[in-house]
Design an enzyme around this catalytic site. Structure first.
Site, PDB file in Angstrom:
ATOM      1  CE  LYS A  32      -2.085  -1.057   3.884  1.00  0.00           C
ATOM      2  NZ  LYS A  32      -1.395  -2.336   4.193  1.00  0.00           N
ATOM      3  NE  ARG A 107      -4.764  -1.290   9.626  1.00  0.00           N
ATOM      4  CZ  ARG A 107      -3.667  -0.781   9.084  1.00  0.00           C
ATOM      5  NH1 ARG A 107      -3.628   0.450   8.688  1.00  0.00           N
ATOM      6  NH2 ARG A 107      -2.609  -1.540   8.943  1.00  0.00           N
ATOM      7  NE  ARG A 151       7.621  -2.398   6.202  1.00  0.00           N
ATOM      8  CZ  ARG A 151       6.298  -2.466   6.249  1.00  0.00           C
ATOM      9  NH1 ARG A 151       5.583  -1.820   5.359  1.00  0.00           N
ATOM     10  NH2 ARG A 151       5.701  -3.169   7.162  1.00  0.00           N
ATOM     11  NE  ARG A 184       6.041  -0.374   9.915  1.00  0.00           N
ATOM     12  CZ  ARG A 184       4.924  -0.434   9.220  1.00  0.00           C
ATOM     13  NH1 ARG A 184       4.829   0.241   8.094  1.00  0.00           N
ATOM     14  NH2 ARG A 184       3.912  -1.144   9.628  1.00  0.00           N
ATOM     15  NE  ARG A 195       1.925  -4.963  10.927  1.00  0.00           N
ATOM     16  CZ  ARG A 195       3.034  -4.835  10.189  1.00  0.00           C
ATOM     17  NH1 ARG A 195       4.191  -5.294  10.638  1.00  0.00           N
ATOM     18  NH2 ARG A 195       2.985  -4.257   9.020  1.00  0.00           N
TER      19      ARG A 195
HETATM   20  P1  AP5 Z   1       4.850  -1.564   1.867  1.00  0.00           P
HETATM   21  O1  AP5 Z   1       4.523  -0.743   0.662  1.00  0.00           O
HETATM   22  O2  AP5 Z   1       5.579  -0.905   2.977  1.00  0.00           O
HETATM   23  O3  AP5 Z   1       3.520  -2.310   2.393  1.00  0.00           O
HETATM   24  P2  AP5 Z   1       2.243  -1.768   3.163  1.00  0.00           P
HETATM   25  O4  AP5 Z   1       1.042  -2.395   2.560  1.00  0.00           O
HETATM   26  O5  AP5 Z   1       2.282  -0.271   3.270  1.00  0.00           O
HETATM   27  O6  AP5 Z   1       2.513  -2.461   4.566  1.00  0.00           O
HETATM   28  P3  AP5 Z   1       2.417  -1.898   6.045  1.00  0.00           P
HETATM   29  O7  AP5 Z   1       3.155  -2.889   6.904  1.00  0.00           O
HETATM   30  O8  AP5 Z   1       2.859  -0.462   6.118  1.00  0.00           O
HETATM   31  O9  AP5 Z   1       0.911  -2.021   6.314  1.00  0.00           O
HETATM   32  P4  AP5 Z   1       0.231  -2.109   7.666  1.00  0.00           P
HETATM   33  O10 AP5 Z   1      -1.146  -2.032   7.196  1.00  0.00           O
HETATM   34  O11 AP5 Z   1       0.527  -3.256   8.534  1.00  0.00           O
HETATM   35  O12 AP5 Z   1       0.941  -0.947   8.506  1.00  0.00           O
HETATM   36  P5  AP5 Z   1       0.521   0.556   8.829  1.00  0.00           P
HETATM   37  O13 AP5 Z   1       1.730   1.375   8.852  1.00  0.00           O
HETATM   38  O14 AP5 Z   1      -0.623   0.964   7.992  1.00  0.00           O
HETATM   39  O15 AP5 Z   1       5.683  -2.851   1.330  1.00  0.00           O
HETATM   40  C1  AP5 Z   1       6.199  -3.819   2.254  1.00  0.00           C
HETATM   41  C2  AP5 Z   1       7.565  -4.306   1.756  1.00  0.00           C
HETATM   42  O16 AP5 Z   1       7.390  -5.008   0.517  1.00  0.00           O
HETATM   43  C3  AP5 Z   1       8.572  -3.173   1.451  1.00  0.00           C
HETATM   44  O17 AP5 Z   1       9.866  -3.584   1.840  1.00  0.00           O
HETATM   45  C4  AP5 Z   1       8.498  -3.002  -0.082  1.00  0.00           C
HETATM   46  O18 AP5 Z   1       9.743  -2.563  -0.611  1.00  0.00           O
HETATM   47  C5  AP5 Z   1       8.149  -4.409  -0.526  1.00  0.00           C
HETATM   48  N1  AP5 Z   1       7.303  -4.403  -1.727  1.00  0.00           N
HETATM   49  C6  AP5 Z   1       6.178  -3.643  -1.936  1.00  0.00           C
HETATM   50  N2  AP5 Z   1       5.653  -3.916  -3.148  1.00  0.00           N
HETATM   51  C7  AP5 Z   1       6.460  -4.893  -3.702  1.00  0.00           C
HETATM   52  C8  AP5 Z   1       6.422  -5.617  -4.951  1.00  0.00           C
HETATM   53  N3  AP5 Z   1       5.461  -5.392  -5.863  1.00  0.00           N
HETATM   54  N4  AP5 Z   1       7.393  -6.524  -5.153  1.00  0.00           N
HETATM   55  C9  AP5 Z   1       8.370  -6.761  -4.232  1.00  0.00           C
HETATM   56  N5  AP5 Z   1       8.455  -6.119  -3.049  1.00  0.00           N
HETATM   57  C10 AP5 Z   1       7.504  -5.194  -2.792  1.00  0.00           C
HETATM   58  O19 AP5 Z   1      -0.021   0.363  10.328  1.00  0.00           O
HETATM   59  C11 AP5 Z   1       0.850   0.063  11.398  1.00  0.00           C
HETATM   60  C12 AP5 Z   1       0.062  -0.022  12.683  1.00  0.00           C
HETATM   61  O20 AP5 Z   1      -0.573   1.237  12.979  1.00  0.00           O
HETATM   62  C13 AP5 Z   1      -1.102  -1.039  12.678  1.00  0.00           C
HETATM   63  O21 AP5 Z   1      -0.670  -2.350  12.982  1.00  0.00           O
HETATM   64  C14 AP5 Z   1      -2.006  -0.444  13.759  1.00  0.00           C
HETATM   65  O22 AP5 Z   1      -1.528  -0.739  15.059  1.00  0.00           O
HETATM   66  C15 AP5 Z   1      -1.868   1.052  13.539  1.00  0.00           C
HETATM   67  N6  AP5 Z   1      -2.875   1.586  12.595  1.00  0.00           N
HETATM   68  C16 AP5 Z   1      -2.629   2.193  11.405  1.00  0.00           C
HETATM   69  N7  AP5 Z   1      -3.785   2.537  10.806  1.00  0.00           N
HETATM   70  C17 AP5 Z   1      -4.774   2.147  11.627  1.00  0.00           C
HETATM   71  C18 AP5 Z   1      -6.192   2.206  11.555  1.00  0.00           C
HETATM   72  N8  AP5 Z   1      -6.817   2.742  10.489  1.00  0.00           N
HETATM   73  N9  AP5 Z   1      -6.926   1.696  12.578  1.00  0.00           N
HETATM   74  C19 AP5 Z   1      -6.314   1.154  13.653  1.00  0.00           C
HETATM   75  N10 AP5 Z   1      -4.975   1.051  13.791  1.00  0.00           N
HETATM   76  C20 AP5 Z   1      -4.209   1.551  12.780  1.00  0.00           C
HETATM   77 MG    MG Z   2       2.488   1.096   4.862  1.00  0.00          MG
END
Ligand code: AP5
Ligand code: MG
Length: 246
Positions: A32, A107, A151, A184, A195
């Site tokens: 994402k 979410r 990552r 991270r 997660r």
């Molecule tokens: P990346 O693009 O970083 O993936 P992502 O989908 O953004 O993954 P996240 O881990 O950031 O999502 P998340 O939903 O768990 O975390 P968030 O920060 O939102 O890609 C991942 C890796 O893969 C990278 O190394 C990249 O280089 C690689 N990659 C990407 N595309 C690729 C491809 N096509 N081919 C090869 N490699 C590739 O949330 C964190 C925490 O915050 C949550 O756990 C929760 O506690 C809290 N939180 C955030 N939002 C909310 C909400 N709305 N409600 C409640 N709690 C929340």
């Molecule tokens: Mg992300």
């Protein structure tokens, strides 16, 4: 462009064609953030990641960041009330009047309902209802764990790389700005597994919610980031959304 020019352009869009709000759904590590950065630049929309907002708050030790900390470390969702308040404050900023791209929100169903109310209110005040486009990036669970656990994120500019799929040219240094690359805190395998389980239980039902409303397209998130981006653009194009959007 100067910030006030961005805001004027954003307001002009809202009044003429209606705001565009794009949601990226997908499991943790689905890509994402990687896609959102490119897509936001392509569409000229602000990129809003609730995870990034929490991490920024945490790095500044704000009360919000400190309240979110334990949930994030355990791989659980932060309670809806906190997330919704933070999100509503961010999208009420002037740069969001022409629309925005959400990464990691909503979410849960209550978050989706809060967003719908906020969009309705924004539509009433602009005189044109915002358009909503939802894209689900689908990646099998096995690949998710590999992506998240490898990552690397630049501490200086936020650029995202990967130990295996996008290795840094110089060890530990960001390819874009030379800043320090870090893992991270919530990317240890046991937290990623948690997660993922939380995603399937609490967030995946939103796919059906938006599909039933006729707003959702799913794309295959496998392949390299450029291939995934092409699929995203094609899908948005099929819905009448173009680069530069106007
Ligand atoms: P990346 O693009 O970083 O993936 P992502 O989908 O953004 O993954 P996240 O881990 O950031 O999502 P998340 O939903 O768990 O975390 P968030 O920060 O939102 O890609 C991942 C890796 O893969 C990278 O190394 C990249 O280089 C690689 N990659 C990407 N595309 C690729 C491809 N096509 N081919 C090869 N490699 C590739 O949330 C964190 C925490 O915050 C949550 O756990 C929760 O506690 C809290 N939180 C955030 N939002 C909310 C909400 N709305 N409600 C409640 N709690 C929340
Ligand atoms: Mg992300």
């Amino acid at each position: 462009m100067q910030p006030h020019k961005d805001q004027e352009a954003s307001l002009h869009r809202a009044r003429s064609v209606g705001a565009l709000v794009v949601l990226l759904l997908g499991a943790p590590g689905a890509g994402k953030g990687t896609q959102a950065k490119r897509l936001a630049a392509h569409l000229g929309l602000p990129h809003i990641s609730t995870g990034d907002l929490f991490r920024e708050n945490l790095s500044r030790s704000t009360p919000l960041g400190l309240r979110a900390k334990g949930y994030m470390e355990r791989g659980e969702l932060v309670p809806d009330g906190l997330v919704i308040e933070m999100l509503e404050s961010r999208v009420s900023a002037a740069d969001c009047r022409g629309g925005y791209l959400l990464d990691g929100f909503p979410r849960t169903l209550p978050q989706a309902q809060a967003l719908a109310k906020s969009l309705e209110a924004a539509g009433l005040s602009a005189g044109v209802p915002p358009r909503l486009a939802v894209i689900d990036i689908e990646v099998p669970d096995g690949l998710i764990v590999r992506r998240a656990s490898g990552r690397l994120v630049c501490a200086a500019c936020g650029h995202i790389q990967h130990k295996e799929f996008d290795p840094p040219k110089q060890a530990g240094r960001c390819d874009r700005c030379g800043g320090a690359l870090q893992s991270r805190a919530d990317d240890q395998p046991e937290v990623v597994t948690k997660r993922l389980e939380v995603y399937h239980r609490q967030t995946a039902p939103l796919v059906q919610h938006y599909r039933a409303a006729g707003l959702l397209d799913a794309i295959d998130g496998q392949g390299n980031p450029g291939q995934v981006f092409d699929r995203l653009l094609q899908t948005l194009h099929n819905r009448g959304v173009q680069g530069g959007r106007a």
